[in-house]
Design an enzyme around this catalytic site. Structure first.
Site, PDB file in Angstrom:
ATOM      1  N   LYS A   1       0.976  -1.158  -0.015  1.00  0.00           N
ATOM      2  CA  LYS A   1      -0.088   0.136   0.033  1.00  0.00           C
ATOM      3  C   LYS A   1       0.886   1.331   0.059  1.00  0.00           C
ATOM      4  O   LYS A   1       1.982   1.142   0.574  1.00  0.00           O
ATOM      5  CB  LYS A   1      -0.866  -0.101   1.361  1.00  0.00           C
ATOM      6  CG  LYS A   1      -2.111   1.022   1.259  1.00  0.00           C
ATOM      7  CD  LYS A   1      -2.960   1.098   2.471  1.00  0.00           C
ATOM      8  CE  LYS A   1      -4.025   1.817   2.518  1.00  0.00           C
ATOM      9  NZ  LYS A   1      -4.996   1.611   3.661  1.00  0.00           N
TER      10      LYS A   1
ATOM     11  N   SER B   1      -9.968  -0.879   6.915  1.00  0.00           N
ATOM     12  CA  SER B   1      -9.353  -0.497   5.678  1.00  0.00           C
ATOM     13  C   SER B   1      -8.676  -1.767   5.064  1.00  0.00           C
ATOM     14  O   SER B   1      -8.268  -1.404   3.789  1.00  0.00           O
ATOM     15  CB  SER B   1      -8.496   0.508   5.521  1.00  0.00           C
ATOM     16  OG  SER B   1      -8.989   1.781   5.765  1.00  0.00           O
TER      17      SER B   1
ATOM     18  N   SER C   1      -9.815   1.646   2.894  1.00  0.00           N
ATOM     19  CA  SER C   1      -8.854   2.238   2.037  1.00  0.00           C
ATOM     20  C   SER C   1      -7.749   1.463   1.153  1.00  0.00           C
ATOM     21  O   SER C   1      -7.350   1.951   0.192  1.00  0.00           O
ATOM     22  CB  SER C   1      -8.225   3.498   2.893  1.00  0.00           C
ATOM     23  OG  SER C   1      -7.343   2.745   3.935  1.00  0.00           O
TER      24      SER C   1
END
Ligand SMILES: [Mg+2]
Ligand SMILES: [Zn+2]
Lengths: 103, 487, 465
Positions: C62, C161, C137
């Site tokens: 990420k 997330s 996210s």
């Protein structure tokens, strides 16, 4: 506690965010809507709640007073918007007297 | 001065009330929350890393020695150490504050409720210490180096500090200076900081208010900043007090605000801070769990404390029967007091040792401005020199010469006295020979002395001393001249 | 463990990236990658004397986790072009185990979002149905795993997330106990809630990744000094004697009955493996969203103060000195959702409101934590719930901020309490994946993985139908 446009202007100042007038109103409404959902918390009786003990956290570990400095794989001037003679440069403060009360 | 622009106030009708916030840099090898070098003098931004640059993703890790030194200071100030204290974020934007918040302590500080004795004798009184908490220093902003720009050096960012907050217990600028002097001395005794105000390792902010003499309630206070010497603090307090008195005399209200001291112009003026109302949005630092000090560690640190200035002054006065003023001089620093005690113990006569340390030793150190730690005359050698004087081996005047040479060469007193021929001659035969020679060489004076002109004794003795190159013991020479002249 | 060499695995992953159009013209799940560098790293891994455990497992990371060679922008304009001069502890540990970083994945800006529509680089599309969001996210990491680009991806959790996008994309997503995995190098959103999480094709992939990154890190003062058991041993553990709690608050009558049905099917499967199932109550559940959306923005408002245009990242010079520079830089650099949360967080911390909001929220948070403590003290070993109330929704479907926040309703409790939690596929509704959530005691990731292995085994292909 309704959030006014002035409140938004004040906290935007604290947060160093420039908010245009038209967005100011919109944001005030959104914050009020969101904070409206938070009011429910006021009904909860928390008089006997202890919060300092964070679950999962042990006591603060302490580090020995020794180097070496944490390695950096890139130079500061590869990252910084403006440097000179090893200093970071920023636009001059409106007045020197705006001094930090860091300590 | 600002005060003068106002209607000249009758300041005798008012009383000054002062509380001090003192920031002290702790002497650690590395910074509070990262392993960067915490010492001075590196080129700008060299002592930095992801943590103290506040790079994305970096986290703080607390330096054990910073905690240890803070605990020492808290103990020395008679505080109660909290077994659990909590770090908090003080949020505000400033370019030398990389994270946009300072890691400090807020509602659960390291230590509370201490006290500091200031002044001595009748002037002695106690100033309350509200709290001692740990925090990190900011970097340096240099405003006058480049036109239109401020230069930022983060070498100092993250260096460990303690903030020592006093109660508003001081009633004059002199009190404030006495407090700072006593505080500085204690911090030096426990060796936690360089406590150098010029270099910024000790920084002072003052909260000042004025109230009518006899009034119980405190007046509105202002915060005075930007002093960089004790005398600066004293002058700043007086200037601000006078200004406030003027305001009150005109029946106006003092506004709670931050004033900046301008030493060059000898005046205080309001800081035109854009955020007049600071809103620091303190909240507990989520990156650092509560700091837990187990009772063993707390006791251990208390036990390891050295004898503090006040206690040492009392002991020296008692143990060696010295006068208060002398004790004050001898205990100025731990090193000097140690030096005196070592010399006094080795020699035996503490008063003599005290006189020599306060006299010759300090004088020599002042002229050469050496430190007592690096002084070439060890306490033992000084003691030995005093022995020689006591035993009459070296005359008092010769001793001063010997001492000077010891300070230069570091040689032992006996060797110096020998080498320089400063050992007193008390051998009867030699003294007699000198006397007889002088009487023979000066028959006229000798005759008049015999005839009863006693005042010539001094002259004859002088001549003998001259002949002995000052090595003869004057008392013995006196006797001998009278005897041999058969007067 | 795969039999692949690192080079084989990396080559296959980059081929897959092209095949599925992982870039901005397609799924938009990959922001930054460098094929040649990754291959060079892979060759170095294959040249090692002994075979590295993760040689066959290149990872997608990420974009809010610091890596040395690829940018770390948090999908924000304010960090455009920023390359970290140091590496996150979790990434170093993966490299040491022989993994190779394939790419940095798209996400909501600074991990603030539940749909991945808040990225400065455009939304990510769900590989299962590209008209829909992948969740957020960590949407880019979930999509990368679902699309077969990587078997393991790193994501980050603050309120769900990792688990919510895992559920939306039909993969496994794990949020460890707070303190189990180092946060050093994870760009902070809300420090008391953030944890690095792992997404995987299977429970075993996720367990493998978690084994490697878990454990005390001296650079993270909140990382716990506790032994890390072999999570993959859970594969062999039986469900006999295991009690599973079904919290009634997570199965409201308003819940889509098809979601309830899939969850009950999963619970039956666990029963069939020997587990006991009983209803429990976590009474403060409905307060989680209000608490979360006070604490998270409050901490974010402080954590994002460092983005000031002074030392790195974007600087937009203003017309009147420093303050204008700050304001322009931050206003241009932060997107609307980040701006909204920074303002919200600044407000709840500001003078006069702290007690009513932040302090109160922390107290209620303690009540939520206590709900879990009581449940586990009552003999429950594992709590099972749906990960989300609905499957993936369409891009642009949700415009009201608070409605969007409700996506985290079943997941943010785990972050607030700090307990470990994971999402695993339990079936589909209208062809869209539904995730089931497993929650265990603090630091009992082993028990959580054991239950996940059992459930995965029991459901078999049903989990993806
Ligand atoms: Mg301070
Ligand atoms: Zn550093």
């Amino acid at each position: 506690m309704a959030v006014t446009r002035d409140d938004v202007a004040h906290i935007a100042g604290l947060a160093r965010l420039a908010i245009s007038d038209d967005r100011m109103t919109e944001l005030a409404e959104q914050l009020n809507a969101i904070l409206g959902h938070m009011e429910v918390l006021q009904q909860v009786d928390t008089r006997h709640v202890e919060t300092t003990a964070q679950e999962g956290n042990e006591a603060l570990p302490l580090r020995p007073d020794a180097g070496p400095r944490f390695a950096m794989h890139r130079r500061l001037d590869e990252m910084a918007p403006e440097m000179r003679d090893g200093f970071f440069l920023v636009p001059r403060l409106a007045t020197h007297e705006d001094t930090s009360d860091a300590s | 001065m600002t005060g003068l622009r106002d209607a000249p106030a009758d300041i005798t009708a008012y009383e000054m009330v002062v509380g001090l916030e003192v920031h002290v840099q702790l002497r650690t090898h590395t910074k509070a929350f990262c392993s960067c070098d915490a010492t001075y003098g590196a080129p700008p931004n060299v002592n930095t890393c992801p943590v103290c640059l506040a790079l994305p993703g970096a986290l703080p890790a607390l330096n054990r020695e910073a905690v240890h030194l803070a605990m020492r200071a808290a103990h020395a100030l008679g505080c109660t150490l909290n077994p659990v204290s909590v770090f908090a974020r003080k949020n505000y934007f400033y370019p030398d504050l990389p994270k946009g918040y300072q890691i400090s302590q807020y509602d659960r500080p390291l230590a509370l409720a201490g006290h500091l004795e200031i002044g001595d004798g009748d002037a002695a009184r106690t100033v309350g210490i509200t709290r001692v908490h740990m925090e990190e220093d900011a970097g340096k902003s240099i405003h006058d180096r480049y036109p239109g720009a401020t230069a930022i050096d983060l070498n100092r960012a993250g260096v460990p500090l303690i903030e020592i907050v006093s109660e508003p217990d001081m009633r004059s600028s002199a009190d404030a200076v006495a407090y700072l002097t006593a505080l500085k001395q204690i911090l030096e005794y426990i060796d936690v900081s360089d406590v150098n105000m010029e270099e910024g390792s000790l920084r002072v902010d003052a909260n000042v208010s004025a109230r009518r003499v006899g009034a119980a309630a405190l007046g509105t206070k202002t915060e005075v900043k930007n002093m960089n010497s004790f005398s600066g603090v004293q002058r700043a307090l007086e200037a601000e007090f006078e200004r406030q008195c003027g305001v009150l005399e005109r029946g106006e209200r003092v506004h709670q605000q931050t004033m900046l001291w301008d030493g060059a112009r000898n005046e205080v003026r309001p800081a035109r801070s854009k955020e007049a109302s600071h809103d620091y949005r303190y909240f507990p630092e989520p990156d650092l769990p509560p700091l837990v000090l187990d009772s063993q560690w707390i006791d251990e640190v208390r036990r390891e404390l050295p004898e503090l200035p006040r206690a040492r002054r009392a002991r020296l006065a008692g143990e060696y029967g010295l006068a208060g003023a002398d004790v004050g001089v001898l205990t100025a620093t731990t090193a000097l007091a140690d030096y005196f005690e070592a010399a006094a113990k080795a020699h035996g006569d503490a008063k003599a040792a005290a006189n020599w340390v306060m006299g010759e030793v300090l004088a020599t150190l002042n002229t050469s401005n050496e430190s007592i730690e690096s002084f070439r005359v060890a306490p033992a050698s000084l003691a030995r020199l005093l022995d020689l004087v006591r035993d009459g081996v070296v005359s008092h005047s010769a001793a001063k010469r010997v001492f000077a040479l010891m300070a230069e060469t570091g040689d032992a007193p006996d060797r110096v006295a020998e080498r320089e021929g400063l050992v007193q001659v008390r051998d009867a035969d030699e003294l007699t020979r000198w006397v007889d020679e002088v009487l023979a060489e000066h028959p006229a004076e000798a005759g008049r002395f015999r005839a009863g002109e006693k005042k010539l004794l001094g002259v004859l003795v002088g001549l003998v001393m001259k002949k002995s190159k000052g090595r003869a013991d004057p008392r013995r020479v006196n006797q001998l001249v009278s005897e041999r002249a058969g007067g | 463990m795969t039999g692949l060499t690192a080079v084989d695995a990396v080559t296959a992953s980059f081929a897959r990236m092209e095949a599925v159009r992982a870039g901005a013209d397609g799924l938009n799940c990959v922001l930054w990658s460098d094929r040649e560098r990754s291959l060079a790293e892979a060759r170095a891994v294959d040249a090692r004397a002994e075979r590295a455990p993760l040689a066959g497992y290149p990872v997608a990371v990420k974009d809010n986790i610091a890596t040395l060679d690829l940018p770390t922008t948090c999908a924000s304009r304010i960090l455009e072009g920023y390359v970290s001069p140091y590496e996150a502890t979790v990434v170093s540990r993966l490299r040491a185990a022989g993994s190779v970083v394939l790419c940095k994945t798209n996400c909501d800006e600074f991990a603030m979002g539940s749909s991945n529509e808040n990225s400065a680089y455009g939304p990510v599309r769900n590989p299962i149905d590209t008209r829909r969001v992948p969740g957020g996210s960590s949407g880019g990491s979930a999509a990368a795993v679902a699309a077969g680009i990587a078997r393991i991806a790193l994501g980050s959790e603050t309120g769900g997330s990792v688990r919510q996008p895992a559920a939306f994309c039909g993969v496994v997503g794990v949020k460890p106990t707070y303190g189990r995995v180092s946060r050093f190098g994870l760009v902070a959103f809300a420090s008391s809630l953030d944890q690095v999480g792992v997404l995987g094709r299977t429970v075993d992939d996720a367990a493998l990744g978690m084994e490697v990154i878990a454990g005390r890190d001296p650079y993270d003062s909140t990382s716990a000094d506790r032994p890390v058991p072999g999570y993959r041993d859970g594969a062999a553990r039986s469900m006999r004697g295991v009690t599973i709690g079904r919290p009634v608050e997570y199965f409201p009558t308003s819940l889509d009955p098809r979601v309830t049905a899939l969850c009950d099917r999963a619970l039956d499967a666990l029963r069939a493996q020997g587990a006991q199932v009983r209803d429990i109550s976590l009474p403060h559940t409905d307060l989680a969203i209000p608490v979360y959306y006070i604490i998270a923005p409050a901490e974010a408002s402080s954590n994002l103060a460092r983005f000031d245009g002074v030392r790195y990242g974007l600087r937009v010079t203003g017309d009147d000195g420093l303050r204008a520079m700050y304001e322009r830089t931050r206003s241009r650099g932060f997107g609307p959702e980040v701006t909204r949360r920074v303002l919200l967080g600044t407000y709840v911390l500001s003078a006069g409101y702290y007690d009513a909001y932040y302090k109160k929220a922390q107290e209620v948070r303690a009540c939520i934590t206590d709900d879990f403590r009581r449940a586990f003290a009552s003999g429950v070993d594992v709590i099972f719930t749906p990960t989300t109330p609905t499957p993936a929704f369409e891009l642009g479907a949700t415009s009201d901020p608070y409605e969007m926040y409700l996506n985290d309703i079943f997941t943010c409790t785990g972050n607030l309490a700090g307990v470990p939690a994971m999402s695993i596929p339990v079936g589909r509704v209208d062809g869209l994946p539904i995730g089931g959530q497993l929650i265990t005691r603090h630091f009992d990731e082993s028990g959580m993985f054991a239950a996940a292995y059992a459930l995965e085994r029991a459901l078999g292909e049903e989990a993806h139908r």
